[in-house]
Design a protein around this motif. Structure first.
Motif, PDB file in Angstrom:
ATOM      1  N   GLN A 203       2.366 -22.646 -29.570  1.00 21.45           N
ATOM      2  CA  GLN A 203       3.387 -21.738 -29.062  1.00 21.45           C
ATOM      3  C   GLN A 203       4.184 -21.117 -30.208  1.00 21.45           C
ATOM      4  O   GLN A 203       4.269 -21.694 -31.299  1.00 21.45           O
ATOM      5  CB  GLN A 203       4.343 -22.487 -28.124  1.00 21.45           C
ATOM      6  CG  GLN A 203       3.658 -23.005 -26.874  1.00 21.45           C
ATOM      7  CD  GLN A 203       2.992 -21.883 -26.094  1.00 21.45           C
ATOM      8  OE1 GLN A 203       3.629 -20.890 -25.740  1.00 21.45           O
ATOM      9  NE2 GLN A 203       1.715 -22.025 -25.848  1.00 21.45           N
ATOM     10  N   PRO A 204       4.773 -19.944 -29.983  1.00 20.08           N
ATOM     11  CA  PRO A 204       5.592 -19.328 -31.037  1.00 20.08           C
ATOM     12  C   PRO A 204       6.757 -20.219 -31.432  1.00 20.08           C
ATOM     13  O   PRO A 204       7.291 -20.955 -30.602  1.00 20.08           O
ATOM     14  CB  PRO A 204       6.087 -18.039 -30.394  1.00 20.08           C
ATOM     15  CG  PRO A 204       5.153 -17.760 -29.285  1.00 20.08           C
ATOM     16  CD  PRO A 204       4.691 -19.093 -28.785  1.00 20.08           C
ATOM     17  N   GLN A 205       7.150 -20.119 -32.672  1.00 19.78           N
ATOM     18  CA  GLN A 205       8.302 -20.878 -33.128  1.00 19.78           C
ATOM     19  C   GLN A 205       9.589 -20.231 -32.631  1.00 19.78           C
ATOM     20  O   GLN A 205       9.719 -19.023 -32.575  1.00 19.78           O
ATOM     21  CB  GLN A 205       8.316 -20.943 -34.660  1.00 19.78           C
ATOM     22  CG  GLN A 205       7.220 -21.827 -35.212  1.00 19.78           C
ATOM     23  CD  GLN A 205       7.224 -21.876 -36.722  1.00 19.78           C
ATOM     24  OE1 GLN A 205       8.246 -21.672 -37.378  1.00 19.78           O
ATOM     25  NE2 GLN A 205       6.057 -22.156 -37.294  1.00 19.78           N
TER      26      GLN A 205
ATOM     27  N   GLY B 293       8.082 -25.750 -33.343  1.00 22.57           N
ATOM     28  CA  GLY B 293       6.807 -25.237 -32.876  1.00 22.57           C
ATOM     29  C   GLY B 293       6.086 -26.321 -32.110  1.00 22.57           C
ATOM     30  O   GLY B 293       5.922 -27.428 -32.612  1.00 22.57           O
ATOM     31  N   HIS B 294       5.706 -26.020 -30.885  1.00 18.57           N
ATOM     32  CA  HIS B 294       5.019 -26.995 -30.037  1.00 18.57           C
ATOM     33  C   HIS B 294       3.622 -26.483 -29.768  1.00 18.57           C
ATOM     34  O   HIS B 294       3.447 -25.419 -29.178  1.00 18.57           O
ATOM     35  CB  HIS B 294       5.795 -27.200 -28.747  1.00 18.57           C
ATOM     36  CG  HIS B 294       5.367 -28.396 -27.968  1.00 18.57           C
ATOM     37  ND1 HIS B 294       5.364 -29.662 -28.506  1.00 18.57           N
ATOM     38  CD2 HIS B 294       4.924 -28.522 -26.697  1.00 18.57           C
ATOM     39  CE1 HIS B 294       4.952 -30.524 -27.592  1.00 18.57           C
ATOM     40  NE2 HIS B 294       4.673 -29.860 -26.495  1.00 18.57           N
ATOM     41  N   TYR B 295       2.621 -27.238 -30.247  1.00 19.66           N
ATOM     42  CA  TYR B 295       1.242 -26.824 -30.156  1.00 19.66           C
ATOM     43  C   TYR B 295       1.104 -25.407 -30.696  1.00 19.66           C
ATOM     44  O   TYR B 295       1.610 -25.106 -31.773  1.00 19.66           O
ATOM     45  CB  TYR B 295       0.718 -26.987 -28.717  1.00 19.66           C
ATOM     46  CG  TYR B 295       0.684 -28.433 -28.312  1.00 19.66           C
ATOM     47  CD1 TYR B 295       1.490 -28.929 -27.288  1.00 19.66           C
ATOM     48  CD2 TYR B 295      -0.137 -29.341 -28.985  1.00 19.66           C
ATOM     49  CE1 TYR B 295       1.456 -30.269 -26.943  1.00 19.66           C
ATOM     50  CE2 TYR B 295      -0.163 -30.682 -28.640  1.00 19.66           C
ATOM     51  CZ  TYR B 295       0.641 -31.131 -27.617  1.00 19.66           C
ATOM     52  OH  TYR B 295       0.631 -32.466 -27.287  1.00 19.66           O
TER      53      TYR B 295
ATOM     54  N   THR C 190       6.154 -30.843 -31.385  1.00 18.54           N
ATOM     55  CA  THR C 190       5.267 -31.442 -32.385  1.00 18.54           C
ATOM     56  C   THR C 190       5.749 -31.193 -33.810  1.00 18.54           C
ATOM     57  O   THR C 190       5.687 -32.080 -34.654  1.00 18.54           O
ATOM     58  CB  THR C 190       3.839 -30.895 -32.222  1.00 18.54           C
ATOM     59  OG1 THR C 190       3.890 -29.461 -32.203  1.00 18.54           O
ATOM     60  CG2 THR C 190       3.212 -31.394 -30.935  1.00 18.54           C
ATOM     61  N   MET C 191       6.203 -29.999 -34.087  1.00 18.47           N
ATOM     62  CA  MET C 191       6.537 -29.641 -35.466  1.00 18.47           C
ATOM     63  C   MET C 191       7.952 -29.064 -35.549  1.00 18.47           C
ATOM     64  O   MET C 191       8.384 -28.335 -34.663  1.00 18.47           O
ATOM     65  CB  MET C 191       5.557 -28.589 -36.003  1.00 18.47           C
ATOM     66  CG  MET C 191       4.102 -28.895 -35.777  1.00 18.47           C
ATOM     67  SD  MET C 191       3.456 -30.139 -36.887  1.00 18.47           S
ATOM     68  CE  MET C 191       3.205 -29.146 -38.348  1.00 18.47           C
TER      69      MET C 191
END
Lengths: 118, 113
Positions: B100-102, B96-98, B30-31
Motif C-alpha cells: 500500500q502507499p506510504q 507502509g503496510h504490504y 509492516t514497515m
C-alpha cells in the motif's frame, strides 16, 4: 538506483484553470509504483494519486489525473478546475514493487511549488 | 488509511543535546520509515525501521547519530543525537503496510540554536 526529476521548481495558475506538473524518472526496474504527494504549508505529506507501472490505464482521482508514459519514463500530473486549496509543494515519487509483502522506500523528486491565484 | 501521530510537532534545541521523536500508528503496519526534509528541499530517507530487528540506514546516515527503535508494529522512535545547526530540518515518519502507499505523520520541525 532510481532518480526522479521535476524540472519545474515553481508554477502558478489562475483559479479554475488546468495545470500540468512534469516528472521524469530513471530506473532499471520493470515493475514499480509512481506517486504524487502534495505538501501544503502545514507540512503534512498527502497522497494525491498512485500509478502502477504494469497498468496501461492512467490513474484518476476526481480532479487529478496522470499521464503515464512508461517507455519515455514520464509521469505528469494534471489538475483540472484548480482550487485555492491546491496551493502546495507537489512531489513526484518512485517506489520499487515490494517483495515478500513488505514495503519499500520512496525516492522523491525535488518538488514543484504550485500557487493557485484567486 | 492509518492515522499517524508524531510528537513533538516542533522543538527548539541547544546544540550538543539530543531529541527523541515518536511516531504512533493506530493499526499494525509492516514497515515504518524516517525521512528528513532540510529547509526548502525534498525528502531523503534516513532509515527503515523493522519490528524486531535493527533499522536499515541509508548511505550518509549512521546509527550513532540517528538511533531508531521499533518495539512493536505500531510505534517507532527516532533520536537525533548531539545536534548541530545542520540538523535543523523537518523529520517525518511514514508507514507502509504490504504494497500500500506510504502515509505520513505531520512531521517534527526541529531548530537547533
Amino acid at each position: 538506483a532510481q532518480t526522479v526529476t521535476q524540472s519545474q521548481p515553481e508554477m502558478s495558475v489562475q483559479e479554475a484553470e488546468t495545470v500540468t506538473l512534469s516528472c521524469t524518472y530513471d530506473t532499471s526496474e520493470n515493475n514499480y509504483y509512481l506517486f504524487w504527494y502534495k505538501q501544503p504549508p502545514s507540512r503534512q505529506m498527502i497522497l494525491v494519486i498512485r500509478q502502477e507501472a504494469y497498468k496501461q490505464q492512467n490513474a484518476t482521482e476526481n480532479r487529478f489525473s496522470v499521464n503515464f508514459q512508461k517507455a519515455a519514463k514520464s509521469f505528469s500530473l494534471k489538475i483540472s478546475d484548480s482550487q485555492l486549496g491546491d496551493t502546495a509543494m507537489y512531489f513526484c515519487a518512485f517506489m520499487k514493487i515490494p517483495s515478500n509483502f513488505g514495503n519499500e522506500k520512496l525516492t522523491f523528486g525535488t518538488g514543484t511549488r504550485l500557487t493557485i491565484i484567486p | 488509511s492509518a492515522v499517524i501521530s508524531q510528537k513533538p510537532s516542533r522543538d527548539i534545541c541547544q546544540r550538543g543535546t539530543s531529541l527523541t521523536i515518536q511516531c504512533q500508528v493506530d493499526s499494525q503496519v509492516t514497515m515504518m520509515f524516517w525521512y528528513r526534509q532540510q529547509p526548502g528541499q525534498s525528502l531523503t530517507l534516513i532509515a527503515t525501521a523493522n519490528q524486531g530487528s535493527e533499522a536499515t540506514y541509508e548511505s550518509g546516515f549512521v546509527i550513532d547519530k540517528f538511533p531508531i527503535s521499533r518495539p512493536n508494529l505500531t510505534f517507532s522512535t527516532l533520536t537525533v543525537s548531539n545536534m548541530s545547526p545542520e540538523d535543523s530540518s523537518i523529520y517525518l515518519c511514514s508507514v507502509g503496510h504490504y504494497n500500500q502507499p506510504q502515509h505520513f505523520g505531520d512531521g517534527t520541525r526541529l531548530s537547533i540554536l
